[in-house]
Write an enzyme that holds these catalytic residues in place. Structure first.
Site, PDB file in Angstrom:
ATOM      1  N   ASP A  42       0.810  -1.080   0.095  1.00  8.94           N
ATOM      2  CA  ASP A  42      -0.152  -0.105   0.134  1.00  8.94           C
ATOM      3  C   ASP A  42       0.721   1.309  -0.040  1.00  8.94           C
ATOM      4  O   ASP A  42       0.627   2.099   0.724  1.00  8.94           O
ATOM      5  CB  ASP A  42      -0.981  -0.136   1.129  1.00  8.94           C
ATOM      6  CG  ASP A  42      -1.861  -1.125   1.079  1.00  8.94           C
ATOM      7  OD1 ASP A  42      -1.851  -1.905   0.064  1.00  8.94           O
ATOM      8  OD2 ASP A  42      -2.993  -1.157   1.909  1.00  8.94           O
ATOM      9  N   HIS A  88     -10.866   6.814   1.666  1.00  6.97           N
ATOM     10  CA  HIS A  88      -9.289   6.733   1.342  1.00  6.97           C
ATOM     11  C   HIS A  88      -9.401   5.767   0.138  1.00  6.97           C
ATOM     12  O   HIS A  88      -9.859   4.872   0.181  1.00  6.97           O
ATOM     13  CB  HIS A  88      -8.409   6.283   2.247  1.00  6.97           C
ATOM     14  CG  HIS A  88      -8.706   5.085   2.821  1.00  6.97           C
ATOM     15  ND1 HIS A  88      -9.660   4.718   3.758  1.00  6.97           N
ATOM     16  CD2 HIS A  88      -8.066   3.810   2.457  1.00  6.97           C
ATOM     17  CE1 HIS A  88      -9.801   3.546   4.106  1.00  6.97           C
ATOM     18  NE2 HIS A  88      -8.640   2.762   3.289  1.00  6.97           N
ATOM     19  N   ASP A  92      -4.553  -0.597  -2.127  1.00  7.70           N
ATOM     20  CA  ASP A  92      -5.901  -0.467  -1.466  1.00  7.70           C
ATOM     21  C   ASP A  92      -6.846  -0.093  -2.392  1.00  7.70           C
ATOM     22  O   ASP A  92      -6.462   1.157  -3.168  1.00  7.70           O
ATOM     23  CB  ASP A  92      -5.805   0.298  -0.053  1.00  7.70           C
ATOM     24  CG  ASP A  92      -6.665  -0.199   0.960  1.00  7.70           C
ATOM     25  OD1 ASP A  92      -7.269  -1.227   0.969  1.00  7.70           O
ATOM     26  OD2 ASP A  92      -7.029   0.685   1.735  1.00  7.70           O
ATOM     27  N   HIS A 113     -10.574   0.779  -3.013  1.00  9.39           N
ATOM     28  CA  HIS A 113     -12.145   0.856  -2.494  1.00  9.39           C
ATOM     29  C   HIS A 113     -12.963   1.641  -3.325  1.00  9.39           C
ATOM     30  O   HIS A 113     -12.771   2.660  -4.113  1.00  9.39           O
ATOM     31  CB  HIS A 113     -12.109   1.653  -1.217  1.00  9.39           C
ATOM     32  CG  HIS A 113     -11.327   1.005  -0.214  1.00  9.39           C
ATOM     33  ND1 HIS A 113     -11.416  -0.214   0.277  1.00  9.39           N
ATOM     34  CD2 HIS A 113     -10.425   1.664   0.818  1.00  9.39           C
ATOM     35  CE1 HIS A 113     -10.626  -0.594   1.279  1.00  9.39           C
ATOM     36  NE2 HIS A 113     -10.063   0.593   1.520  1.00  9.39           N
ATOM     37  N   CYS A 135      -2.462  -3.060   7.358  1.00 13.60           N
ATOM     38  CA  CYS A 135      -2.166  -3.784   6.102  1.00 13.60           C
ATOM     39  C   CYS A 135      -1.052  -4.771   6.177  1.00 13.60           C
ATOM     40  O   CYS A 135      -0.705  -5.843   5.863  1.00 13.60           O
ATOM     41  CB  CYS A 135      -2.395  -3.108   5.089  1.00 13.60           C
ATOM     42  SG  CYS A 135      -4.153  -2.488   4.864  1.00 13.60           S
ATOM     43  N   LYS A 141      -7.141  -4.740  -3.604  1.00 21.01           N
ATOM     44  CA  LYS A 141      -8.003  -5.181  -2.350  1.00 21.01           C
ATOM     45  C   LYS A 141      -8.829  -4.347  -2.035  1.00 21.01           C
ATOM     46  O   LYS A 141      -8.400  -3.051  -2.306  1.00 21.01           O
ATOM     47  CB  LYS A 141      -6.900  -5.692  -1.296  1.00 21.01           C
ATOM     48  CG  LYS A 141      -6.033  -4.791  -0.817  1.00 21.01           C
ATOM     49  CD  LYS A 141      -5.190  -5.185   0.340  1.00 21.01           C
ATOM     50  CE  LYS A 141      -4.402  -4.293   0.888  1.00 21.01           C
ATOM     51  NZ  LYS A 141      -5.040  -3.177   1.731  1.00 21.01           N
TER      52      LYS A 141
END
Ligand code: VGL
Ligand code: ZN
Length: 214
Positions: free
Chosen positions: A17, A90, A55, A57, A160, A115
């Protein structure tokens, strides 16, 4: 055939990340996060396989405090039946914050695993969501590349990195944590140290980057 490059003894560097939202100016900036980018760039020169997690989202991810009118950032609640921290928005897919930090030598990264795409569950680990319900494909990728030993660094130590390392060990990888290559959120005092202790107790070896650079 010890010289066979497909022998199951291969090492890989896993960068967790290293994204704009987790460094200075980002919405979930990890203190000192920028400091690890140069370490990543140096370490990439001594690994022939480098993999990164990202990351990633959707805008309506349920880990965001903004999706819950009664929650503030840092509050604890239950998501998908699991304990969850409420985060600022985020790493929303496609935004600047979700991109890998520009200074990172991107051309040396062979594979990026995204992810946190399911809005209904968080995914700290690069391998599985927090409920271990779905795999990201990272383990399959590493196994097909015959990786046995993972060297892990990145953000954030207490989220993470921690979940990724613990899953990697459980999956049977040998794991080395590059301690100076990690920075943590430290929501509560001692979280970073507790995370490092937990990873070490689970079987991770601790190393500093200069032990790999010569
Ligand atoms: C992370 C909190 C929420 C991390 C990701 O990369 O450690 N932390 N999402
Ligand atoms: Zn996240």
């Amino acid at each position: 055939m010890k010289s066979n490059p497909t022998a199951a003894d291969r090492r890989a560097l896993l960068l967790v990340d290293l994204q704009n939202d987790f460094v200075a100016g980002g919405s979930l900036a990890v203190p000192g996060g920028n400091d690890v980018i140069e370490i990543a760039n140096q370490l990439m020169t001594v690994f022939d396989l480098v993999v990164a997690t990202q990351d990633w989202h959707p805008a309506d991810h349920q880990s965001f405090a903004s999706r819950h009118p009664h929650l503030s950032i840092g509050d604890n609640f239950t998501l998908g039946g699991l304990p969850q921290t409420a985060w600022p928005d985020h790493c929303v897919q496609g935004t600047h914050g979700s991109q890998l930090v520009a200074e990172l030598h991107r051309d040396r990264i062979s594979h990026v695993v995204r992810k946190g795409t399911d809005p209904s569950i968080d995914s700290y680990s690069g391998f599985f969501d927090n409920g271990h319900r779905h795999a990201t494909g990272l383990a399959d990728f590493l196994r097909s590349a015959n990786v046995q030993h993972l060297f892990v660094m990145g953000l954030a130590t207490d989220y993470c990195v921690r979940f990724t390392v613990l899953d990697a060990i459980q999956l049977g990888f040998q794991v080395t944590l590059i301690k100076d290559g990690c920075r943590g959120v430290e929501m509560k005092t001692g979280d970073i140290e507790r995370a490092i202790d937990e990873m070490q107790s689970a079987g991770a070896e601790l190393l500093s980057s200069d032990q790999l650079l010569h």
